[in-house]
Design a protein around this motif. Structure first.
Motif, PDB file in Angstrom:
ATOM      1  N   LYS A 246       6.212   4.811   4.158  1.00  0.00           N
ATOM      2  CA  LYS A 246       5.893   4.425   2.779  1.00  0.00           C
ATOM      3  C   LYS A 246       5.985   2.916   2.630  1.00  0.00           C
ATOM      4  CE  LYS A 246       5.330   5.038  -1.735  1.00  0.00           C
ATOM      5  NZ  LYS A 246       4.074   5.556  -2.327  1.00  0.00           N
ATOM      6  N   ARG A 247       6.931   2.326   3.324  1.00  0.00           N
ATOM      7  CA  ARG A 247       7.071   0.868   3.305  1.00  0.00           C
ATOM      8  C   ARG A 247       5.893   0.200   4.006  1.00  0.00           C
ATOM      9  NH1 ARG A 247       7.809  -3.173   0.752  1.00  0.00           N
ATOM     10  NH2 ARG A 247       9.297  -4.790   1.299  1.00  0.00           N
ATOM     11  N   PHE A 248       5.395   0.824   5.078  1.00  0.00           N
ATOM     12  CA  PHE A 248       4.198   0.296   5.746  1.00  0.00           C
ATOM     13  C   PHE A 248       3.045   0.179   4.756  1.00  0.00           C
ATOM     14  CE2 PHE A 248       5.416   2.513  10.027  1.00  0.00           C
ATOM     15  CZ  PHE A 248       6.456   1.614  10.191  1.00  0.00           C
ATOM     16  N   MET A 249       2.864   1.236   3.959  1.00  0.00           N
ATOM     17  CA  MET A 249       1.768   1.251   2.994  1.00  0.00           C
ATOM     18  C   MET A 249       1.904   0.101   1.995  1.00  0.00           C
ATOM     19  SD  MET A 249       1.354   5.345   2.168  1.00  0.00           S
ATOM     20  CE  MET A 249      -0.200   5.120   1.288  1.00  0.00           C
ATOM     21  N   GLY A 250       3.132  -0.110   1.519  1.00  0.00           N
ATOM     22  CA  GLY A 250       3.376  -1.178   0.563  1.00  0.00           C
ATOM     23  C   GLY A 250       3.100  -2.551   1.145  1.00  0.00           C
ATOM     24  N   CYS A 251       3.514  -2.751   2.400  1.00  0.00           N
ATOM     25  CA  CYS A 251       3.276  -4.044   3.053  1.00  0.00           C
ATOM     26  C   CYS A 251       1.789  -4.297   3.264  1.00  0.00           C
ATOM     27  CB  CYS A 251       4.019  -4.097   4.383  1.00  0.00           C
ATOM     28  SG  CYS A 251       5.810  -4.265   4.221  1.00  0.00           S
ATOM     29  N   ASP A 252       1.070  -3.262   3.702  1.00  0.00           N
ATOM     30  CA  ASP A 252      -0.372  -3.420   3.885  1.00  0.00           C
ATOM     31  C   ASP A 252      -1.060  -3.805   2.572  1.00  0.00           C
ATOM     32  OD1 ASP A 252      -0.758  -3.122   6.601  1.00  0.00           O
ATOM     33  OD2 ASP A 252      -1.025  -0.953   6.517  1.00  0.00           O
ATOM     34  N   LYS A 253      -0.647  -3.173   1.491  1.00  0.00           N
ATOM     35  CA  LYS A 253      -1.236  -3.479   0.183  1.00  0.00           C
ATOM     36  C   LYS A 253      -0.941  -4.922  -0.233  1.00  0.00           C
ATOM     37  CE  LYS A 253      -1.086   1.250  -1.659  1.00  0.00           C
ATOM     38  NZ  LYS A 253      -0.446   2.156  -2.655  1.00  0.00           N
ATOM     39  N   LYS A 254       0.284  -5.374   0.049  1.00  0.00           N
ATOM     40  CA  LYS A 254       0.677  -6.722  -0.370  1.00  0.00           C
ATOM     41  C   LYS A 254      -0.120  -7.816   0.330  1.00  0.00           C
ATOM     42  CE  LYS A 254       5.360  -5.964  -2.067  1.00  0.00           C
ATOM     43  NZ  LYS A 254       6.807  -6.290  -1.896  1.00  0.00           N
ATOM     44  N   VAL A 255      -0.541  -7.545   1.555  1.00  0.00           N
ATOM     45  CA  VAL A 255      -1.337  -8.564   2.268  1.00  0.00           C
ATOM     46  C   VAL A 255      -2.831  -8.384   2.024  1.00  0.00           C
ATOM     47  CG1 VAL A 255       0.431  -8.829   4.035  1.00  0.00           C
ATOM     48  CG2 VAL A 255      -1.478  -7.261   4.444  1.00  0.00           C
ATOM     49  N   GLY A 256      -3.175  -7.417   1.165  1.00  0.00           N
ATOM     50  CA  GLY A 256      -4.573  -7.212   0.808  1.00  0.00           C
ATOM     51  C   GLY A 256      -5.349  -6.355   1.787  1.00  0.00           C
ATOM     52  N   ALA A 257      -4.631  -5.537   2.566  1.00  0.00           N
ATOM     53  CA  ALA A 257      -5.283  -4.634   3.523  1.00  0.00           C
ATOM     54  C   ALA A 257      -5.241  -3.206   3.001  1.00  0.00           C
ATOM     55  CB  ALA A 257      -4.590  -4.701   4.876  1.00  0.00           C
ATOM     56  N   ALA A 258      -6.228  -2.420   3.368  1.00  0.00           N
ATOM     57  CA  ALA A 258      -6.239  -1.014   2.987  1.00  0.00           C
ATOM     58  C   ALA A 258      -5.168  -0.280   3.789  1.00  0.00           C
ATOM     59  CB  ALA A 258      -7.607  -0.395   3.259  1.00  0.00           C
ATOM     60  N   PRO A 259      -4.241   0.403   3.128  1.00  0.00           N
ATOM     61  CA  PRO A 259      -3.192   1.098   3.868  1.00  0.00           C
ATOM     62  C   PRO A 259      -3.727   2.320   4.601  1.00  0.00           C
ATOM     63  CG  PRO A 259      -3.045   1.626   1.532  1.00  0.00           C
ATOM     64  CD  PRO A 259      -4.102   0.564   1.668  1.00  0.00           C
ATOM     65  N   GLN A 260      -3.057   2.662   5.684  1.00  0.00           N
ATOM     66  CA  GLN A 260      -3.361   3.899   6.393  1.00  0.00           C
ATOM     67  C   GLN A 260      -2.718   5.072   5.645  1.00  0.00           C
ATOM     68  OE1 GLN A 260      -5.346   3.642   9.018  1.00  0.00           O
ATOM     69  NE2 GLN A 260      -5.248   1.421   9.134  1.00  0.00           N
ATOM     70  N   LYS A 261      -3.092   6.281   5.998  1.00  0.00           N
ATOM     71  CA  LYS A 261      -2.465   7.449   5.395  1.00  0.00           C
ATOM     72  C   LYS A 261      -1.106   7.704   6.032  1.00  0.00           C
ATOM     73  CE  LYS A 261      -6.754   9.861   4.190  1.00  0.00           C
ATOM     74  NZ  LYS A 261      -7.570  11.107   4.378  1.00  0.00           N
ATOM     75  N   LEU A 262      -0.201   8.303   5.268  1.00  0.00           N
ATOM     76  CA  LEU A 262       1.089   8.698   5.825  1.00  0.00           C
ATOM     77  C   LEU A 262       0.879   9.626   7.009  1.00  0.00           C
ATOM     78  CD1 LEU A 262       3.138   9.418   2.569  1.00  0.00           C
ATOM     79  CD2 LEU A 262       3.353   7.425   4.070  1.00  0.00           C
ATOM     80  N   GLN A 263       1.616   9.375   8.081  1.00  0.00           N
ATOM     81  CA  GLN A 263       1.551  10.148   9.322  1.00  0.00           C
ATOM     82  C   GLN A 263       0.224   9.992  10.059  1.00  0.00           C
ATOM     83  OE1 GLN A 263       4.360  11.399  10.478  1.00  0.00           O
ATOM     84  NE2 GLN A 263       5.377  10.790   8.579  1.00  0.00           N
ATOM     85  N   SER A 264      -0.534   8.941   9.737  1.00  0.00           N
ATOM     86  CA  SER A 264      -1.720   8.618  10.532  1.00  0.00           C
ATOM     87  C   SER A 264      -1.256   8.211  11.923  1.00  0.00           C
ATOM     88  CB  SER A 264      -2.497   7.470   9.893  1.00  0.00           C
ATOM     89  OG  SER A 264      -1.708   6.287   9.896  1.00  0.00           O
ATOM     90  N   SER A 265      -2.147   8.256  12.888  1.00  0.00           N
ATOM     91  CA  SER A 265      -1.770   7.860  14.247  1.00  0.00           C
ATOM     92  C   SER A 265      -1.339   6.396  14.277  1.00  0.00           C
ATOM     93  CB  SER A 265      -2.933   8.103  15.214  1.00  0.00           C
ATOM     94  OG  SER A 265      -4.077   7.337  14.839  1.00  0.00           O
ATOM     95  N   GLU A 266      -1.986   5.555  13.450  1.00  0.00           N
ATOM     96  CA  GLU A 266      -1.632   4.136  13.415  1.00  0.00           C
ATOM     97  C   GLU A 266      -0.181   3.941  12.953  1.00  0.00           C
ATOM     98  OE1 GLU A 266      -6.082   4.383  12.863  1.00  0.00           O
ATOM     99  OE2 GLU A 266      -4.330   5.409  12.006  1.00  0.00           O
ATOM    100  N   TYR A 267       0.180   4.630  11.877  1.00  0.00           N
ATOM    101  CA  TYR A 267       1.537   4.470  11.354  1.00  0.00           C
ATOM    102  C   TYR A 267       2.576   5.134  12.251  1.00  0.00           C
ATOM    103  CZ  TYR A 267       0.250   2.308   6.873  1.00  0.00           C
ATOM    104  OH  TYR A 267      -0.172   1.446   5.884  1.00  0.00           O
ATOM    105  N   ARG A 268       2.220   6.230  12.890  1.00  0.00           N
ATOM    106  CA  ARG A 268       3.172   6.876  13.796  1.00  0.00           C
ATOM    107  C   ARG A 268       3.429   6.004  15.022  1.00  0.00           C
ATOM    108  NH1 ARG A 268       0.930  11.366  15.819  1.00  0.00           N
ATOM    109  NH2 ARG A 268      -0.962  11.403  14.550  1.00  0.00           N
ATOM    110  N   ASP A 269       2.376   5.396  15.552  1.00  0.00           N
ATOM    111  CA  ASP A 269       2.557   4.491  16.693  1.00  0.00           C
ATOM    112  C   ASP A 269       3.374   3.262  16.283  1.00  0.00           C
ATOM    113  OD1 ASP A 269       1.054   6.222  18.213  1.00  0.00           O
ATOM    114  OD2 ASP A 269      -0.767   4.983  18.196  1.00  0.00           O
ATOM    115  N   LEU A 270       3.118   2.758  15.096  1.00  0.00           N
ATOM    116  CA  LEU A 270       3.874   1.617  14.584  1.00  0.00           C
ATOM    117  C   LEU A 270       5.346   1.980  14.417  1.00  0.00           C
ATOM    118  CD1 LEU A 270       3.950  -1.255  13.410  1.00  0.00           C
ATOM    119  CD2 LEU A 270       3.266  -0.279  11.194  1.00  0.00           C
ATOM    120  N   ASP A 271       5.598   3.145  13.862  1.00  0.00           N
ATOM    121  CA  ASP A 271       6.952   3.672  13.696  1.00  0.00           C
ATOM    122  C   ASP A 271       7.651   3.766  15.053  1.00  0.00           C
ATOM    123  OD1 ASP A 271       9.227   5.087  12.901  1.00  0.00           O
ATOM    124  OD2 ASP A 271       8.124   6.480  11.642  1.00  0.00           O
TER     125      ASP A 271
END
Length: 290
Positions: A246-271
């Motif tokens: 959820k924090r990933f999503m907030g950070c992506d939004k703050k820098v003006g990027a479209a957030p990934q979905k929760l439990q997307s492969s991108e966010y899971r790999d980042l986690d």
């Protein structure tokens, strides 16, 4: 390796520019090299932060930004005595112990009833070829016991993740990256962490590595090391407990990027990458943050 290729080329170019720098010192951009492997990455990150903050112990990184200001740390101690996140923890415990239609509980899906298990999450599953998170395992447990999976981000699922992770409180983070598939997922997460994106053209590393411990407006930026150890966490900005993704999503939004979905492969790999780098930092859930 779509993100890894971009970061590798950047890392190699920067490495050439920094050839004159002392070999004993590590500059933050060098940490983005996606070809050094997990073990060396872990070593270099820990060395980098030790060089930046020589008086800080590994245990203190679990405090995040609170470790850099005595007054803020006192406020943190006061907040933890009556952490609003404890309500979510209690909710999670109640759900964890509730019986499924077949008479089993969530504890039946994990070794030793889940005690100490979260210290090794997330992990790479060589059978499904993907990073598996606590949320995924909890939903798999529901499915195997005749219940529908909960939507990612659902308050009950967050509460269950909080309680499950709390069963590892006091234990050091101990995530494994073993095998070619696991290394590839780790490097994708690392590449995402260093990839510049959004209207502000920031990466995660721009803040939490390059400017860790420094002020951004009125807040001190927390270092990458130890960030995963207190999630799920209560944030006053949210007025609730929520997850690292959820924090990933907030950070992506703050820098003006479209957030990934929760439990997307991108966010899971980042986690996966971020938690592995925090190996050795003791878990303390639910945390408390501004």
């Amino acid at each position: 390796m779509k993100y890894a290729k971009r970061v590798l080329s950047l890392s190699l170019g920067l490495a050439l520019c920094s050839a004159a720098i002392s070999a004993s010192a590590i500059d933050w951009w060098q940490l983005g090299n996606t070809k050094v492997g997990p073990q060396k990455t872990l070593q270099e990150f820990h060395q980098y932060f030790q060089e930046q903050f020589p008086k800080m112990s590994l245990a203190q990184y679990a405090l995040g930004s609170y470790a850099f200001n005595k007054q803020a740390y006192q406020q943190y101690q006061e907040a933890m005595q009556f952490n609003p996140g404890d309500l979510t923890l209690a909710q999670g415990k109640k759900l964890w112990e509730a019986k499924f239609p077949d008479g089993k509980t969530y504890a039946s899906c994990f070794s030793d009833g889940g005690k100490g298990v979260a210290a090794g999450f997330p992990y790479y599953d060589s059978k499904t070829h993907q990073v598996v998170t606590a949320a995924m395992r909890i939903n798999a447990c529901r499915s195997s016991n005749g219940l529908k999976p909960l939507k990612y981000g659902n308050s009950d699922l967050v509460a269950l993740q909080t309680y499950f992770t709390s069963l590892s409180n006091g234990l050091p983070t101990n995530v494994k990256v073993e095998g070619a598939g696991a290394v590839a997922a780790f490097e994708e997460g690392k590449a995402y962490y260093f990839m510049h994106r959004g209207q502000l053209n920031f990466s995660c590393a721009s803040c939490h590595v390059a400017y860790a411990g420094k002020y951004l407006r009125a807040q001190i930026i927390s270092p990458l090391l130890g960030q995963s150890a207190h999630f799920p966490t209560y944030r006053s900005a949210w007025g609730a407990v929520n997850t690292l993704q959820k924090r990933f999503m907030g950070c992506d939004k703050k820098v003006g990027a479209a957030p990934q979905k929760l439990q997307s492969s991108e966010y899971r790999d980042l986690d996966y990458f971020m938690t592995y780098v925090s190996n050795g930092v003791k878990i303390n859930v639910p945390g408390y943050r501004p």
